[in-house]
Design a protein around this motif. Structure first.
Motif, mmCIF file in Angstrom:
data_model
loop_
_atom_site.group_PDB
_atom_site.id
_atom_site.type_symbol
_atom_site.label_atom_id
_atom_site.label_comp_id
_atom_site.label_asym_id
_atom_site.label_seq_id
_atom_site.Cartn_x
_atom_site.Cartn_y
_atom_site.Cartn_z
ATOM 1 N N LYS A 111 -39.695 -2.808 22.698
ATOM 2 C CA LYS A 111 -40.364 -1.672 22.058
ATOM 3 C C LYS A 111 -39.829 -1.444 20.649
ATOM 4 O O LYS A 111 -40.581 -1.153 19.720
ATOM 5 N N LEU A 112 -38.526 -1.587 20.495
ATOM 6 C CA LEU A 112 -37.920 -1.410 19.176
ATOM 7 C C LEU A 112 -38.350 -2.516 18.214
ATOM 8 O O LEU A 112 -38.574 -2.262 17.021
ATOM 9 N N LEU A 113 -38.454 -3.737 18.721
ATOM 10 C CA LEU A 113 -38.898 -4.841 17.872
ATOM 11 C C LEU A 113 -40.324 -4.616 17.371
ATOM 12 O O LEU A 113 -40.623 -4.850 16.193
ATOM 13 N N ILE A 114 -41.188 -4.157 18.256
ATOM 14 C CA ILE A 114 -42.563 -3.877 17.862
ATOM 15 C C ILE A 114 -42.593 -2.812 16.768
ATOM 16 O O ILE A 114 -43.257 -2.965 15.728
ATOM 17 N N GLU A 115 -41.852 -1.723 16.984
ATOM 18 C CA GLU A 115 -41.837 -0.619 16.022
ATOM 19 C C GLU A 115 -41.300 -1.060 14.674
ATOM 20 O O GLU A 115 -41.875 -0.758 13.625
ATOM 21 N N LYS A 116 -40.195 -1.819 14.701
ATOM 22 C CA LYS A 116 -39.565 -2.260 13.459
ATOM 23 C C LYS A 116 -40.476 -3.221 12.687
ATOM 24 O O LYS A 116 -40.624 -3.107 11.469
ATOM 25 N N LEU A 117 -41.084 -4.156 13.388
ATOM 26 C CA LEU A 117 -41.959 -5.129 12.740
ATOM 27 C C LEU A 117 -43.162 -4.448 12.091
ATOM 28 O O LEU A 117 -43.509 -4.718 10.938
ATOM 29 N N LEU A 118 -43.795 -3.545 12.826
ATOM 30 C CA LEU A 118 -44.988 -2.885 12.304
ATOM 31 C C LEU A 118 -44.660 -1.934 11.166
ATOM 32 O O LEU A 118 -45.427 -1.804 10.199
ATOM 33 N N ARG A 119 -43.520 -1.256 11.246
ATOM 34 C CA ARG A 119 -43.159 -0.273 10.220
ATOM 35 C C ARG A 119 -42.628 -0.931 8.948
ATOM 36 O O ARG A 119 -42.944 -0.499 7.841
ATOM 37 N N CYS A 120 -41.798 -1.955 9.118
ATOM 38 C CA CYS A 120 -41.131 -2.550 7.953
ATOM 39 C C CYS A 120 -41.814 -3.821 7.432
ATOM 40 O O CYS A 120 -41.454 -4.308 6.366
ATOM 41 N N CYS A 121 -42.727 -4.361 8.206
ATOM 42 C CA CYS A 121 -43.492 -5.528 7.754
ATOM 43 C C CYS A 121 -44.980 -5.175 7.862
ATOM 44 O O CYS A 121 -45.709 -5.748 8.681
ATOM 45 N N PRO A 122 -45.432 -4.222 7.036
ATOM 46 C CA PRO A 122 -46.798 -3.689 7.189
ATOM 47 C C PRO A 122 -47.907 -4.699 6.926
ATOM 48 O O PRO A 122 -49.056 -4.463 7.315
ATOM 49 N N ASP A 123 -47.564 -5.818 6.303
ATOM 50 C CA ASP A 123 -48.593 -6.805 5.983
ATOM 51 C C ASP A 123 -48.722 -7.915 7.022
ATOM 52 O O ASP A 123 -49.490 -8.863 6.824
ATOM 53 N N LEU A 124 -47.956 -7.828 8.125
ATOM 54 C CA LEU A 124 -48.125 -8.840 9.172
ATOM 55 C C LEU A 124 -49.522 -8.722 9.760
ATOM 56 O O LEU A 124 -50.130 -7.644 9.733
#
Length: 405
Positions: free
Chosen positions: A30-43
């Motif tokens: 869950k933390l990985l999903i949140e971090k990726l989406l929040r800090c890598c918004p262009d994925l």
């Protein structure tokens, strides 16, 4: 300066990328999903490999997961972030991960990064089930990774405790008493009762089936990941978040030290067998998530440079002396160790000092907790502080017409 540059490069490396994440419904996932989406918004997209669930369609499952307070910031900053997440229904303990042919092709054609964290973390799990999920599941994941046409990095989340017989534990592979393939073959061919009977002999010096099967999974990476951009992350005891994404520490389970702290705070757990002056190798979950993403970025970068170097050497008719080393996955131990140690005694003191300020609403008794390292003393105190109070409470419950606890 180099560190700041690296931080700015990570979101760029994930821009337009598709990520496959296993264990995405778990604590760290869950933390990985949140971090990726929040800090890598262009994925571009995150594919979540999750078990099929009766009477609940994928979209309902996504909504249920993202209603957690963990995702509050995402909901405010990126209201449509859920459109970037897609569920692939499958099973870690099934052939081809239980994926449909279409989903397998989708991953093969589109995925650039794989973060494999799914596992059964029960220490008392049967060897049959632990091997099917932790070892054979990893085998299937590597098979899938080898089919990915545009794979940049594969990060396997292991554990710092899968090589406990070794002291100290360095960032390298260690000998495994079997091979992963032989272990999987044994579990597949024998019935569960027979496997249960031979489990003590198989795991030998390993403390439990969890550590044993994670070590077997590492062995499989050593034997079968040649040519793939693979790295292994070994965190120690993962606890609640330290810095974010919400102001207060976040955790969604009562495992390990957290469970002990909660049990002690409500007056149920009063003592455990423990050396109070042993190092409690604790790492915050958000730090581990950060490390996993950074390792994926570094692995992709390293593998790309290695490929370019090999291509250049080949064109000149030369052989790279480090070719063999380049084929071995890099290992990263993520621990506190002797750099920033804390003992179990100090940890429980912190838990008491800060916990006493906010007494739980469901507390059954006042706080009374001891770390006991003497087996005989433990047995005596266990009778006095656990069994006798438990029987008294059950006796009172029966007398007032309630079920004993």
């Amino acid at each position: 300066m180099e560190e700041n540059q690296a931080e700015s490069q990570i979101p760029k490396s994930f821009a337009g990328a598709n990520i496959l994440l296993t264990g995405g419904t778990g604590f760290l996932g869950k933390l990985l999903i949140e971090k990726l989406l929040r800090c890598c918004p262009d994925l571009n997209k995150i594919y979540l490999l999750v078990r099929k669930k009766k009477n609940m369609d994928p979209q309902t499952r996504l909504k249920e997961q993202f209603d957690d307070v963990l995702y509050e910031t995402l909901h405010k900053d990126q209201p449509d972030f859920i459109k970037k997440v897609e569920i692939l229904e499958g099973e870690m303990d099934s052939e081809n991960l239980g994926l449909t042919d279409q989903d397998w092709r989708t991953v093969s054609d589109e995925v650039n990064f794989i973060l494999h964290g799914a596992a059964t973390v029960r220490f008392d799990e049967t060897l049959s089930k632990a091997v099917r999920i932790n070892t054979r599941g990893t085998k299937e994941m590597l098979t899938l990774a080898r089919c990915c046409k545009y794979l940049k990095a594969f990060v396997y989340i292991s554990t710092a405790y899968c090589n406990l017989p070794q002291q100290p534990i360095e960032e390298k592979f260690y000998d495994f008493p079997l091979t992963s393939d032989l272990l999987i073959d044994v579990v597949v061919r024998l019935d569960s009762k027979t496997v249960d009977d031979i489990t003590p002999g198989l795991i030998g010096v390993y403390p439990n089936t969890y550590c044993f099967t994670k070590a077997a999974a590492e062995n499989h990476h050593l034997k079968h990941s040649q040519g793939l951009p693979v790295a292994i992350l070994r965190p120690s005891v993962v606890i609640s978040t330290a810095r974010g994404p919400i102001p207060l520490a976040w955790i969604d389970n009562n495992y390990g030290p957290t469970g002990i702290s909660v049990g002690a705070s409500v007056g149920i757990i009063r003592l455990i067998k423990c050396n109070p002056y042993a190092v409690a190798d604790l790492v915050p979950a958000d730090y581990v998530a950060n490390a996993c993403i950074a390792i994926a970025w570094k692995t992709a970068r390293y593998h790309n440079k290695t490929s370019e170097r090999k291509l250049g050497d080949h064109s000149e008719g030369l052989q790279d002396e480090d070719t063999k080393d380049d084929q071995i996955p890099r290992i990263y131990n993520y621990v506190s160790g002797d750099q920033n140690p804390i003992t179990w005694h100090t940890f429980m003191q912190y838990a008491y000092t800060h916990g006493i300020k906010m007494v739980p609403s469901k507390a059954m008794w006042c706080y009374m907790f001891f770390l006991i390292n003497n087996a005989h003393l433990l047995k005596t105190l266990n009778i006095l502080l656990h069994w006798i109070p438990a029987y008294v409470c059950d006796g009172v419950a029966v007398m007032i017409g309630k079920k004993p606890m």
